[in-house]
Every structure is written in C-alpha cells, then in structure tokens.
Enzyme design. Structure first.
Site, mmCIF file in Angstrom:
data_model
loop_
_atom_site.group_PDB
_atom_site.id
_atom_site.type_symbol
_atom_site.label_atom_id
_atom_site.label_comp_id
_atom_site.label_asym_id
_atom_site.label_seq_id
_atom_site.Cartn_x
_atom_site.Cartn_y
_atom_site.Cartn_z
ATOM 1 N N ASN A 167 8.078 -5.548 -0.675
ATOM 2 C CA ASN A 167 7.942 -4.357 0.165
ATOM 3 C C ASN A 167 6.471 -4.295 0.535
ATOM 4 O O ASN A 167 5.635 -3.840 -0.254
ATOM 5 C CB ASN A 167 8.383 -3.092 -0.566
ATOM 6 C CG ASN A 167 8.358 -1.888 0.367
ATOM 7 O OD1 ASN A 167 7.757 -1.939 1.440
ATOM 8 N ND2 ASN A 167 9.006 -0.805 -0.035
ATOM 9 N N TYR A 202 11.031 8.969 0.781
ATOM 10 C CA TYR A 202 11.048 7.883 -0.209
ATOM 11 C C TYR A 202 11.720 8.247 -1.538
ATOM 12 O O TYR A 202 11.844 7.390 -2.409
ATOM 13 C CB TYR A 202 9.604 7.395 -0.460
ATOM 14 C CG TYR A 202 8.968 6.817 0.781
ATOM 15 C CD1 TYR A 202 9.409 5.607 1.304
ATOM 16 C CD2 TYR A 202 7.951 7.492 1.454
ATOM 17 C CE1 TYR A 202 8.847 5.078 2.456
ATOM 18 C CE2 TYR A 202 7.378 6.966 2.607
ATOM 19 C CZ TYR A 202 7.830 5.762 3.100
ATOM 20 O OH TYR A 202 7.277 5.242 4.235
ATOM 21 N N ARG A 242 13.030 5.495 12.214
ATOM 22 C CA ARG A 242 11.739 6.184 12.159
ATOM 23 C C ARG A 242 10.893 5.868 13.393
ATOM 24 O O ARG A 242 11.423 5.462 14.409
ATOM 25 C CB ARG A 242 11.042 5.833 10.833
ATOM 26 C CG ARG A 242 11.891 6.239 9.620
ATOM 27 C CD ARG A 242 11.221 5.910 8.319
ATOM 28 N NE ARG A 242 9.971 6.671 8.163
ATOM 29 C CZ ARG A 242 9.023 6.369 7.279
ATOM 30 N NH1 ARG A 242 9.180 5.332 6.470
ATOM 31 N NH2 ARG A 242 7.931 7.098 7.202
ATOM 32 N N ARG A 278 4.833 10.749 -2.955
ATOM 33 C CA ARG A 278 4.638 10.467 -1.535
ATOM 34 C C ARG A 278 5.879 10.837 -0.726
ATOM 35 O O ARG A 278 6.948 10.270 -0.948
ATOM 36 C CB ARG A 278 4.384 8.966 -1.395
ATOM 37 C CG ARG A 278 4.341 8.476 -0.002
ATOM 38 C CD ARG A 278 4.350 6.958 0.035
ATOM 39 N NE ARG A 278 4.095 6.540 1.397
ATOM 40 C CZ ARG A 278 4.303 5.335 1.873
ATOM 41 N NH1 ARG A 278 4.753 4.399 1.072
ATOM 42 N NH2 ARG A 278 4.048 5.056 3.129
ATOM 43 N N ALA A 291 3.056 -0.714 4.982
ATOM 44 C CA ALA A 291 2.549 -0.740 6.355
ATOM 45 C C ALA A 291 2.136 -2.141 6.818
ATOM 46 O O ALA A 291 2.188 -2.438 8.019
ATOM 47 C CB ALA A 291 1.370 0.224 6.486
ATOM 48 N N HIS A 339 12.665 -2.481 2.461
ATOM 49 C CA HIS A 339 12.112 -1.164 2.785
ATOM 50 C C HIS A 339 13.007 -0.096 2.198
ATOM 51 O O HIS A 339 14.236 -0.144 2.368
ATOM 52 C CB HIS A 339 11.976 -0.980 4.300
ATOM 53 C CG HIS A 339 11.119 -2.051 4.890
ATOM 54 N ND1 HIS A 339 9.759 -2.065 4.722
ATOM 55 C CD2 HIS A 339 11.441 -3.183 5.561
ATOM 56 C CE1 HIS A 339 9.273 -3.163 5.274
ATOM 57 N NE2 HIS A 339 10.273 -3.859 5.791
ATOM 58 N N GLU A 346 12.710 -9.298 2.144
ATOM 59 C CA GLU A 346 11.900 -8.190 2.666
ATOM 60 C C GLU A 346 12.663 -6.903 2.390
ATOM 61 O O GLU A 346 13.867 -6.822 2.640
ATOM 62 C CB GLU A 346 11.701 -8.368 4.175
ATOM 63 C CG GLU A 346 10.966 -7.194 4.809
ATOM 64 C CD GLU A 346 10.894 -7.301 6.335
ATOM 65 O OE1 GLU A 346 11.216 -8.382 6.899
ATOM 66 O OE2 GLU A 346 10.534 -6.290 6.955
ATOM 67 N N PRO A 398 0.797 -1.226 0.000
ATOM 68 C CA PRO A 398 0.000 0.000 0.000
ATOM 69 C C PRO A 398 0.831 1.277 0.000
ATOM 70 O O PRO A 398 1.853 1.364 0.664
ATOM 71 C CB PRO A 398 -0.819 -0.097 1.294
ATOM 72 C CG PRO A 398 -0.076 -1.040 2.159
ATOM 73 C CD PRO A 398 0.599 -2.012 1.225
ATOM 74 N N ASN A 399 0.339 2.223 -0.775
ATOM 75 C CA ASN A 399 0.899 3.581 -0.907
ATOM 76 C C ASN A 399 2.180 3.630 -1.741
ATOM 77 O O ASN A 399 2.652 4.726 -2.054
ATOM 78 C CB ASN A 399 1.135 4.225 0.468
ATOM 79 C CG ASN A 399 -0.162 4.426 1.214
ATOM 80 O OD1 ASN A 399 -1.046 5.135 0.727
ATOM 81 N ND2 ASN A 399 -0.318 3.789 2.371
HETATM 82 C C1 DQA Z 1 8.192 1.185 3.807
HETATM 83 C C2 DQA Z 1 8.254 1.486 5.296
HETATM 84 C C3 DQA Z 1 6.918 1.247 5.960
HETATM 85 O O1 DQA Z 1 6.990 1.552 7.349
HETATM 86 C C4 DQA Z 1 5.874 2.142 5.337
HETATM 87 O O2 DQA Z 1 4.600 1.881 5.905
HETATM 88 C C5 DQA Z 1 5.825 2.053 3.857
HETATM 89 C C6 DQA Z 1 7.078 1.952 3.122
HETATM 90 C C7 DQA Z 1 9.508 1.534 3.083
HETATM 91 O O3 DQA Z 1 9.662 1.133 1.942
HETATM 92 O O4 DQA Z 1 10.364 2.248 3.640
HETATM 93 O O5 DQA Z 1 4.772 2.150 3.237
HETATM 94 O O6 DQA Z 1 7.971 -0.215 3.637
#
Ligand code: DQA
Length: 143
Positions: free
Chosen positions: A73, A22, A106, A17, A76, A99, A97, A9-10
C-alpha cells in the site's frame, strides 16, 4: 515463505486518520492481523510502514533480492512516484497493490496508479480485510 507487507506515507496514522475513509483499525492492529493471518497460512509475514520514499525504495530492493512477495500500500506515492514504481518493477515474486479505500470512488487524482500495470493484482476498497485476502492469495499461488 518470507512475505512483506509495506505501507507508505500516513498509514502509520490508521485509526486516527480520516476514520470515515480508513476505519478505526490502527497500524499496530493491522500488523497483528497480517502476522496472525500469515501464521495460519504458513507465511512468515513482516509488516513495515514508512513516511520516507527512500526507505520504501530500499525495502523494495531488499524484497527483490530475497525473491519475496510483497503486499504494497504505497499510499499517495501510488499516484505519482516513479521511484517506487521502478523499485517495485524489480520484484520477481508477486506484487499485490492494495488500497484500503475505493480510490475509484474518490478524487480524480486517486484514479491513476503508477503501480497497477506492474502489479500481479490489485485489491481496492475492501478495508483492512484486503490485507488478509492478499496474503491468502499469496499463500495459494506464490510458493
Ligand atoms: C490509500 C489511498 C491513497 O489515495 C491515499 O493517498 C492513501 C491510502 C488507501 O489505502 O486507500 O494514503 O492507498
């Protein structure tokens, strides 16, 4: 080798964003980077993004059935989705995994991942370059 990159998501809003967190690379740019890196490495890379948890669970089932490695990735969902964890746990090929941001620098709630203990490895905080590094590792180790 078929290799999946799944973004949660997102992440479709990359570029717009929180660019300070990011970066300015869009999801389309990221997808091109992953496919081009895959071509260089002899991997058939497919990149997908969804904001829907059920879709992600289904994609993980597909990767499990195909015996394909996954760069995930989960956004959240990383921090709380047992459904995504249970689906990822069915993978037989490596799971990386990933990020983009350094989640450990953070908010506290981002420090815990429900995925890390079932992942083959974790890449955190290296920006979108982390995806290319994950694919390089898969090409070297997952054939
Ligand atoms: C994320 C880190 C997560 O905490 C966050 O909710 C994201 C992006 C990252 O790529 O840094 O949506 O996975």
């Amino acid at each position: 080798m078929k290799t999946f990159v799944f973004n949660g998501p997102n992440l479709g809003r990359l570029g717009k964003r929180e660019p300070d967190v990011y970066g300015s690379t869009t999801h389309d740019d990221l997808a091109h980077l992953c496919v081009a890196t895959g071509q260089e490495l002899g991997l058939d890379v497919e990149v997908r993004q969804t904001d829907h948890e059920g879709a992600m669970v289904g994609w993980l089932h597909e990767a499990a059935d195909a015996g394909a490695p996954v760069v995930l990735n989960a956004g959240a969902w990383t921090h709380y989705s047992i459904a995504v964890r249970d689906a990822a746990a069915q993978l037989t090929a490596p799971l990386i995994e990933l990020h983009i941001s350094n989640v450990h620098k953070r908010e506290e709630f981002r420090h815990h991942s429900v995925l890390s203990d079932i992942a083959t490895g974790v890449i955190v905080g290296l920006g979108v370059d982390g995806y290319a590094l994950a694919l390089r590792w898969i090409a070297a180790h997952a054939s």
